[in-house]
Design a protein around this motif. Structure first.
Motif, PDB file in Angstrom:
ATOM      1  N   ALA A  47       0.821  -1.211   0.000  1.00  0.00           N
ATOM      2  CA  ALA A  47       0.000   0.000   0.000  1.00  0.00           C
ATOM      3  C   ALA A  47       0.858   1.267   0.000  1.00  0.00           C
ATOM      4  N   LEU A  48       1.875   1.293   0.837  1.00  0.00           N
ATOM      5  CA  LEU A  48       2.581   2.553   1.088  1.00  0.00           C
ATOM      6  C   LEU A  48       4.027   2.596   0.600  1.00  0.00           C
ATOM      7  N   THR A  49       4.485   1.492   0.022  1.00  0.00           N
ATOM      8  CA  THR A  49       5.868   1.336  -0.482  1.00  0.00           C
ATOM      9  C   THR A  49       6.925   1.375   0.624  1.00  0.00           C
ATOM     10  N   ARG A  50       6.478   1.492   1.864  1.00  0.00           N
ATOM     11  CA  ARG A  50       7.443   1.438   2.972  1.00  0.00           C
ATOM     12  C   ARG A  50       6.815   0.709   4.148  1.00  0.00           C
ATOM     13  N   SER A  51       7.691   0.220   5.022  1.00  0.00           N
ATOM     14  CA  SER A  51       7.211  -0.594   6.129  1.00  0.00           C
ATOM     15  C   SER A  51       6.795   0.260   7.318  1.00  0.00           C
ATOM     16  N   HIS A  52       5.927  -0.296   8.164  1.00  0.00           N
ATOM     17  CA  HIS A  52       5.583   0.402   9.398  1.00  0.00           C
ATOM     18  C   HIS A  52       6.543  -0.027  10.510  1.00  0.00           C
ATOM     19  N   ARG A  53       7.415  -1.028  10.204  1.00  0.00           N
ATOM     20  CA  ARG A  53       8.285  -1.543  11.268  1.00  0.00           C
ATOM     21  C   ARG A  53       9.733  -1.111  11.104  1.00  0.00           C
ATOM     22  N   THR A  54      10.143  -0.870   9.865  1.00  0.00           N
ATOM     23  CA  THR A  54      11.539  -0.512   9.662  1.00  0.00           C
ATOM     24  C   THR A  54      11.670   0.543   8.572  1.00  0.00           C
ATOM     25  N   ALA A  55      12.693   1.380   8.733  1.00  0.00           N
ATOM     26  CA  ALA A  55      12.950   2.391   7.707  1.00  0.00           C
ATOM     27  C   ALA A  55      13.932   1.837   6.685  1.00  0.00           C
ATOM     28  N   ASN A  56      14.476   0.664   6.985  1.00  0.00           N
ATOM     29  CA  ASN A  56      15.484   0.084   6.121  1.00  0.00           C
ATOM     30  C   ASN A  56      14.861  -0.968   5.193  1.00  0.00           C
ATOM     31  N   ASP A  57      14.686  -0.590   3.937  1.00  0.00           N
ATOM     32  CA  ASP A  57      14.024  -1.488   2.978  1.00  0.00           C
ATOM     33  C   ASP A  57      14.784  -2.797   2.774  1.00  0.00           C
ATOM     34  N   SER A 105       4.805   8.743  -5.063  1.00  0.00           N
ATOM     35  CA  SER A 105       3.629   9.435  -4.518  1.00  0.00           C
ATOM     36  C   SER A 105       2.400   9.250  -5.420  1.00  0.00           C
ATOM     37  N   GLN A 106       2.643   8.886  -6.696  1.00  0.00           N
ATOM     38  CA  GLN A 106       1.497   8.602  -7.586  1.00  0.00           C
ATOM     39  C   GLN A 106       0.935   7.215  -7.308  1.00  0.00           C
ATOM     40  N   TYR A 107       1.784   6.371  -6.757  1.00  0.00           N
ATOM     41  CA  TYR A 107       1.394   4.986  -6.495  1.00  0.00           C
ATOM     42  C   TYR A 107       0.617   4.876  -5.174  1.00  0.00           C
ATOM     43  N   VAL A 108       1.148   5.577  -4.154  1.00  0.00           N
ATOM     44  CA  VAL A 108       0.541   5.524  -2.818  1.00  0.00           C
ATOM     45  C   VAL A 108      -0.875   6.096  -2.874  1.00  0.00           C
TER      46      VAL A 108
END
Ligand code: ATP
Length: 374
Positions: A47-57, A105-108
């Motif tokens: 959904a957001l392209t980033r995790s809610h648990r880590t900033a390190n992809d 930002s177009q994806y989110v």
């Protein structure tokens, strides 16, 4: 909206996964460290392209692998929408309807999710950064413009802080350049604050209704946006912008001395009160939990009001943290309304009785096994 299916490739401990979900409640059952939370995280990342648990992809890519792929077919009122995200060592690529998006930002915003984990119960009593993060994550999904303003604000803030440090160390002298950065920061900051105020007002409305229901009208919840800008200046984007500009000019010496930006939405906070008393300081643990639950449930309604569709709800091991009455409230509020993914070590008690025809998956070392319906 709901997520019809999900395919994972080298995401966390999932080497390969293809699964079809229920529109209702999906239960992920399993012992510790099997991959229940990883699956919720996958939906969040999709959904957001980033995790809610880590900033390190990089943590999201399976060990020994170089790329993680997430694919999901989203069902919306307007039809089906395939989403695809690829996380590589060098960055990410996102596709909507098989078309690569130039900007994330177009994806989110295509897939809206709300996550509710035990740490969200700390939203009331935890550090201000938690509440800012909460506003930014939720409002960013509802408003692409908010997300854009936020990323611009963060970039300028970083530049400005660097420049303030240089001025502090006498490595730079040009105050005109500082003025330019202050002006840009004030412009994006004002947009962010105005949108937060607008959406918080609506969120407060929904949360008040839910809170009154849970407490059987014994308690009245209210929100207060905490900022250094005076209340009577918070009336429009323009007013906020001008006030921020003036305040940056007034605080210039102090900011150079401290080498950092002391004012703006990155320093603001949100306060919750019950019957006029700050819940953070005066509330019991029960009141703090009820407040957090009301706010989380209110987000569902706000998202529906803002986007026209209910979001997908991710409940990470949250049932065990709530007493029977609060569990009942949560489960009745979401049934037949919101597609839900719920992780739990065991499904019994209130949950087993209350959830209507859940689709139950046992999670074992990154492999899903669907339980026969009861
Ligand atoms: N990048 C990765 N590659 C492979 N395995 C990983 C990766 N990141 C985490 N894991 C593994 O995933 C497992 C943790 O899964 P997860 O956090 O989903 O636990 P869980 O099933 O939700 O359990 P709990 O109830 O304890 O939270 C651990 O075994 C961990 O070693």
């Amino acid at each position: 909206m709901y997520l019809e299916n999900l395919e994972l490739h080298d995401f966390r401990n999932y080497k390969q996964l293809a699964v079809t979900f229920s529109q209702g409640v999906n239960v992920l059952l399993g012992e510790n460290a099997q991959g229940k939370t990883n699956l919720l995280e996958a939906i969040y990342v999709l959904a957001l392209t980033r995790s809610h648990r880590t900033a390190n992809d990089k943590e999201l890519i399976r060990w020994q692998a170089s790329t993680a792929t997430l694919k999901g077919r989203l069902h919306k009122a307007t039809g089906s929408l395939p989403l695809e995200l690829e996380l590589g060592k060098k960055g990410k690529r996102a596709k909507v309807n098989h078309l690569e998006q130039a900007k994330l930002s177009q994806y989110v915003g295509n897939l809206n999710v709300i996550v509710f984990a035990p740490e969200d119960l700390a939203i009331v009593k935890g550090a201000p950064s938690l509440r800012r993060r909460f506003m930014d994550m939720e409002f960013g999904q509802m408003s692409p413009k908010y997300l854009y303003n936020l990323s611009q604000y963060r970039a300028i803030l970083k530049q400005r802080n660097q420049y303030l440090r240089q001025l502090n160390h006498h490595e730079a002298k040009d105050k005109v350049y500082l003025g330019v950065l202050s002006d840009q920061l004030a412009a994006f900051g004002a947009e962010i604050i105005a949108k937060r105020l607008e959406l918080l007002k609506q969120l407060e409305h929904w949360a008040q209704v839910i809170h009154a229901e849970i407490t059987q009208n014994q308690e009245q919840l209210s929100f207060h946006y905490v900022t250094q800008i005076a209340d009577d200046q918070l009336t429009s984007v323009d007013h906020i912008y001008q006030t921020l500009q003036t305040m940056y000019a007034q605080q210039q010496a102090k900011e150079i001395f401290q080498g950092t930006t002391l004012l703006g939405p990155h320093r603001d906070d949100l306060q919750f009160s019950v019957n006029g008393k700050n819940v953070q300081t005066f509330g019991s643990q029960g009141q703090q939990r009820t407040t957090a639950l009301s706010v989380k449930l209110a987000e569902i309604d706000l998202m529906k009001a803002e986007t026209g569709e209910y979001p997908v709800l991710l409940l990470d091991d949250v049932l065990s943290e709530l007493d029977a009455a609060r569990q009942t409230h949560l489960l009745t509020a979401i049934q037949n309304k919101v597609q839900t993914f719920l992780t739990t070590p065991s499904l019994d008690g209130v949950a087993r009785k209350l959830i209507n025809e859940p689709k139950v998956f046992e999670v074992n070392h990154g492999i899903l096994h669907e339980e026969e319906p009861h």
